[in-house]
Design a protein around this motif. Structure first.
Motif, PDB file in Angstrom:
ATOM      1  N   PRO B  41       0.824  -1.228   0.000  1.00 31.86           N
ATOM      2  CA  PRO B  41       0.000   0.000   0.000  1.00 31.86           C
ATOM      3  C   PRO B  41       0.847   1.263   0.000  1.00 31.86           C
ATOM      4  O   PRO B  41       1.807   1.392   0.768  1.00 31.86           O
ATOM      5  N   GLY B  42       0.505   2.166  -0.888  1.00 33.56           N
ATOM      6  CA  GLY B  42       1.189   3.448  -0.936  1.00 33.56           C
ATOM      7  C   GLY B  42       2.560   3.435  -1.566  1.00 33.56           C
ATOM      8  O   GLY B  42       3.268   4.452  -1.524  1.00 33.56           O
ATOM      9  N   THR B  43       2.956   2.312  -2.154  1.00 33.07           N
ATOM     10  CA  THR B  43       4.278   2.241  -2.772  1.00 33.07           C
ATOM     11  C   THR B  43       4.162   1.796  -4.234  1.00 33.07           C
ATOM     12  O   THR B  43       3.123   1.321  -4.670  1.00 33.07           O
ATOM     13  N   ALA B  44       5.262   1.951  -4.960  1.00 35.43           N
ATOM     14  CA  ALA B  44       5.280   1.551  -6.362  1.00 35.43           C
ATOM     15  C   ALA B  44       5.374   0.034  -6.484  1.00 35.43           C
ATOM     16  O   ALA B  44       5.896  -0.643  -5.600  1.00 35.43           O
ATOM     17  N   PRO B  45       4.866  -0.506  -7.579  1.00 35.17           N
ATOM     18  CA  PRO B  45       5.021  -1.946  -7.823  1.00 35.17           C
ATOM     19  C   PRO B  45       6.493  -2.323  -7.948  1.00 35.17           C
ATOM     20  O   PRO B  45       7.339  -1.500  -8.308  1.00 35.17           O
ATOM     21  N   LYS B  46       6.768  -3.605  -7.676  1.00 36.19           N
ATOM     22  CA  LYS B  46       8.117  -4.143  -7.768  1.00 36.19           C
ATOM     23  C   LYS B  46       8.077  -5.400  -8.617  1.00 36.19           C
ATOM     24  O   LYS B  46       7.210  -6.257  -8.427  1.00 36.19           O
ATOM     25  N   LEU B  47       9.012  -5.520  -9.549  1.00 37.34           N
ATOM     26  CA  LEU B  47       9.055  -6.685 -10.422  1.00 37.34           C
ATOM     27  C   LEU B  47       9.519  -7.912  -9.658  1.00 37.34           C
ATOM     28  O   LEU B  47      10.584  -7.908  -9.034  1.00 37.34           O
ATOM     29  N   LEU B  48       8.724  -8.973  -9.732  1.00 40.29           N
ATOM     30  CA  LEU B  48       9.048 -10.246  -9.064  1.00 40.29           C
ATOM     31  C   LEU B  48       9.499 -11.315 -10.059  1.00 40.29           C
ATOM     32  O   LEU B  48      10.408 -12.088  -9.765  1.00 40.29           O
ATOM     33  N   ILE B  49       8.822 -11.387 -11.191  1.00 35.17           N
ATOM     34  CA  ILE B  49       9.059 -12.425 -12.190  1.00 35.17           C
ATOM     35  C   ILE B  49       8.997 -11.791 -13.578  1.00 35.17           C
ATOM     36  O   ILE B  49       8.109 -10.992 -13.846  1.00 35.17           O
ATOM     37  N   TYR B  50       9.927 -12.154 -14.445  1.00 36.69           N
ATOM     38  CA  TYR B  50       9.875 -11.725 -15.842  1.00 36.69           C
ATOM     39  C   TYR B  50      10.080 -12.932 -16.743  1.00 36.69           C
ATOM     40  O   TYR B  50      10.536 -13.992 -16.288  1.00 36.69           O
ATOM     41  N   GLU B  51       9.716 -12.787 -17.998  1.00 33.92           N
ATOM     42  CA  GLU B  51       9.811 -13.884 -18.966  1.00 33.92           C
ATOM     43  C   GLU B  51       9.241 -15.179 -18.398  1.00 33.92           C
ATOM     44  O   GLU B  51       9.857 -16.241 -18.486  1.00 33.92           O
ATOM     45  N   ASN B  52       8.075 -15.085 -17.830  1.00 31.36           N
ATOM     46  CA  ASN B  52       7.271 -16.207 -17.301  1.00 31.36           C
ATOM     47  C   ASN B  52       7.783 -16.800 -15.996  1.00 31.36           C
ATOM     48  O   ASN B  52       6.991 -17.128 -15.109  1.00 31.36           O
ATOM     49  N   ASN B  53       9.104 -16.985 -15.885  1.00 35.49           N
ATOM     50  CA  ASN B  53       9.607 -17.760 -14.754  1.00 35.49           C
ATOM     51  C   ASN B  53      10.977 -17.341 -14.247  1.00 35.49           C
ATOM     52  O   ASN B  53      11.606 -18.077 -13.482  1.00 35.49           O
ATOM     53  N   LYS B  54      11.450 -16.181 -14.650  1.00 31.96           N
ATOM     54  CA  LYS B  54      12.775 -15.734 -14.223  1.00 31.96           C
ATOM     55  C   LYS B  54      12.657 -14.687 -13.119  1.00 31.96           C
ATOM     56  O   LYS B  54      11.751 -13.867 -13.136  1.00 31.96           O
ATOM     57  N   ARG B  55      13.594 -14.738 -12.181  1.00 30.43           N
ATOM     58  CA  ARG B  55      13.590 -13.785 -11.071  1.00 30.43           C
ATOM     59  C   ARG B  55      14.698 -12.751 -11.252  1.00 30.43           C
ATOM     60  O   ARG B  55      15.862 -13.112 -11.489  1.00 30.43           O
ATOM     61  N   PRO B  56      14.376 -11.478 -11.084  1.00 25.81           N
ATOM     62  CA  PRO B  56      15.440 -10.456 -11.091  1.00 25.81           C
ATOM     63  C   PRO B  56      16.365 -10.676  -9.904  1.00 25.81           C
ATOM     64  O   PRO B  56      15.998 -11.330  -8.914  1.00 25.81           O
ATOM     65  N   SER B  57      17.539 -10.110 -10.004  1.00 21.61           N
ATOM     66  CA  SER B  57      18.484 -10.189  -8.906  1.00 21.61           C
ATOM     67  C   SER B  57      17.851  -9.647  -7.629  1.00 21.61           C
ATOM     68  O   SER B  57      17.202  -8.596  -7.642  1.00 21.61           O
ATOM     69  N   GLY B  58      18.023 -10.386  -6.545  1.00 24.11           N
ATOM     70  CA  GLY B  58      17.519  -9.939  -5.263  1.00 24.11           C
ATOM     71  C   GLY B  58      16.156 -10.490  -4.888  1.00 24.11           C
ATOM     72  O   GLY B  58      15.739 -10.351  -3.723  1.00 24.11           O
ATOM     73  N   ILE B  59      15.468 -11.119  -5.820  1.00 24.62           N
ATOM     74  CA  ILE B  59      14.173 -11.729  -5.508  1.00 24.62           C
ATOM     75  C   ILE B  59      14.412 -13.164  -5.024  1.00 24.62           C
ATOM     76  O   ILE B  59      15.029 -13.969  -5.732  1.00 24.62           O
ATOM     77  N   PRO B  60      13.958 -13.480  -3.813  1.00 24.85           N
ATOM     78  CA  PRO B  60      14.226 -14.826  -3.258  1.00 24.85           C
ATOM     79  C   PRO B  60      13.551 -15.933  -4.063  1.00 24.85           C
ATOM     80  O   PRO B  60      12.521 -15.700  -4.714  1.00 24.85           O
ATOM     81  N   ASP B  61      14.139 -17.124  -3.986  1.00 23.89           N
ATOM     82  CA  ASP B  61      13.599 -18.248  -4.763  1.00 23.89           C
ATOM     83  C   ASP B  61      12.307 -18.807  -4.171  1.00 23.89           C
ATOM     84  O   ASP B  61      11.773 -19.805  -4.665  1.00 23.89           O
ATOM     85  N   ARG B  62      11.796 -18.175  -3.120  1.00 20.89           N
ATOM     86  CA  ARG B  62      10.456 -18.526  -2.626  1.00 20.89           C
ATOM     87  C   ARG B  62       9.381 -18.128  -3.641  1.00 20.89           C
ATOM     88  O   ARG B  62       8.261 -18.636  -3.603  1.00 20.89           O
ATOM     89  N   PHE B  63       9.750 -17.209  -4.525  1.00 18.21           N
ATOM     90  CA  PHE B  63       8.834 -16.740  -5.558  1.00 18.21           C
ATOM     91  C   PHE B  63       9.154 -17.453  -6.873  1.00 18.21           C
ATOM     92  O   PHE B  63      10.308 -17.513  -7.295  1.00 18.21           O
ATOM     93  N   SER B  64       8.117 -17.992  -7.511  1.00 21.13           N
ATOM     94  CA  SER B  64       8.319 -18.688  -8.768  1.00 21.13           C
ATOM     95  C   SER B  64       7.170 -18.378  -9.723  1.00 21.13           C
ATOM     96  O   SER B  64       6.077 -18.002  -9.294  1.00 21.13           O
ATOM     97  N   GLY B  65       7.451 -18.531 -11.007  1.00 16.49           N
ATOM     98  CA  GLY B  65       6.430 -18.293 -12.018  1.00 16.49           C
ATOM     99  C   GLY B  65       6.398 -19.408 -13.023  1.00 16.49           C
ATOM    100  O   GLY B  65       7.421 -20.064 -13.282  1.00 16.49           O
ATOM    101  N   SER B  66       5.224 -19.635 -13.575  1.00 17.84           N
ATOM    102  CA  SER B  66       5.075 -20.639 -14.625  1.00 17.84           C
ATOM    103  C   SER B  66       3.987 -20.183 -15.582  1.00 17.84           C
ATOM    104  O   SER B  66       3.169 -19.316 -15.268  1.00 17.84           O
ATOM    105  N   LYS B  67       4.011 -20.795 -16.778  1.00 15.10           N
ATOM    106  CA  LYS B  67       3.003 -20.476 -17.783  1.00 15.10           C
ATOM    107  C   LYS B  67       2.649 -21.741 -18.547  1.00 15.10           C
ATOM    108  O   LYS B  67       3.527 -22.561 -18.858  1.00 15.10           O
TER     109      LYS B  67
END
Lengths: 117, 110
Positions: B41-67
């Motif tokens: 709340p009150g903050t800008a969005p933050k990228l967690l996953i890109y290209e379906n399943n890749k994590r930017p640097s600094g995003i923990p591997d607790r977060f995952s994506g699939s398509k």
């Protein structure tokens, strides 16, 4: 540090105009597509427009076509959004974002635009 | 009415796993990369996953994506109270020639 900072928001009457600016730093601005995304109070994200590195391609959400114009000045590392014929439904926080591999990887803090009489 | 469909809310207990779905069509998810964003709340969005399943640097591997086909899923394991936020999926829609987001999902960690 990679950073984008928006400015130019404020209160404007319906039918009025406003120009938003986004100052980029910490990266080669001219190498990236850039986008504007907005968020109405209490609502979700809405993509507004984006622009190619050299400004040769621009895309808009249907609701702003013909009213908003996205532009950039690579010499000044700046992105702009000219908003004309503003409506109450344009009230939102407007975010500037860097496009990277089909995602937005760097966002500003946003600037609030309020359209009201 | 968003082009991409997400559940309005999901909840789970600390330490558990949760998934958030994002449904679209062949003109968007089916033929374009999906990204996921976290917003407090009150903050800008933050990228967690890109290209379906890749994590930017600094995003923990607790977060995952699939398509799969015209749907995408964000998974979060080892839930923490600090994960309570709104989550959005996003992609490009080739028919609209526009970016599109899901309506957002509010995650509650009970």
């Amino acid at each position: 540090e990679v950073q984008v900072v928006e400015s130019g928001g404020g209160l404007v009457q319906p039918g009025g105009s406003l120009r938003l600016s986004c100052a980029a730093s910490g990266f080669t601005f001219s190498s990236y597509w850039m986008s504007w995304v907005r968020q109405a109070p209490g609502k979700g994200l809405e993509w507004v427009a984006n622009i190619k590195q050299d400004g040769s391609e621009k895309y808009y959400v249907d609701s702003v076509k013909g009213r908003f114009t996205i532009s950039r000045d690579n010499a000044k590392n700046s992105l702009y959004l000219q908003m004309n014929s503003l409506r109450a439904e344009d009230t939102a926080v407007y975010y500037c974002a860097r496009d990277w591999v089909a995602a937005a990887d760097c966002w500003g803090q946003g600037t609030l635009v309020t359209v009201s009489s | 009415q968003s082009v991409l469909t997400q559940p309005p809310s999901v909840s789970a207990a600390p330490g558990q796993k949760v998934t958030i779905s994002c449904s679209g069509s062949s003109s968007n998810i089916g033929n374009n990369y999906v990204s996921w964003y976290q917003q407090f709340p009150g903050t800008a969005p933050k990228l967690l996953i890109y290209e379906n399943n890749k994590r930017p640097s600094g995003i923990p591997d607790r977060f995952s994506g699939s398509k799969s086909g015209t749907s995408a899923t964000l998974g979060i394991t080892g839930l923490q109270t600090g994960d309570e936020a709104d989550y959005y999926c996003g992609t490009w829609d080739s028919s609209l020639s526009a970016g599109v987001f899901g309506g957002g999902t509010k995650l509650t960690v009970l």
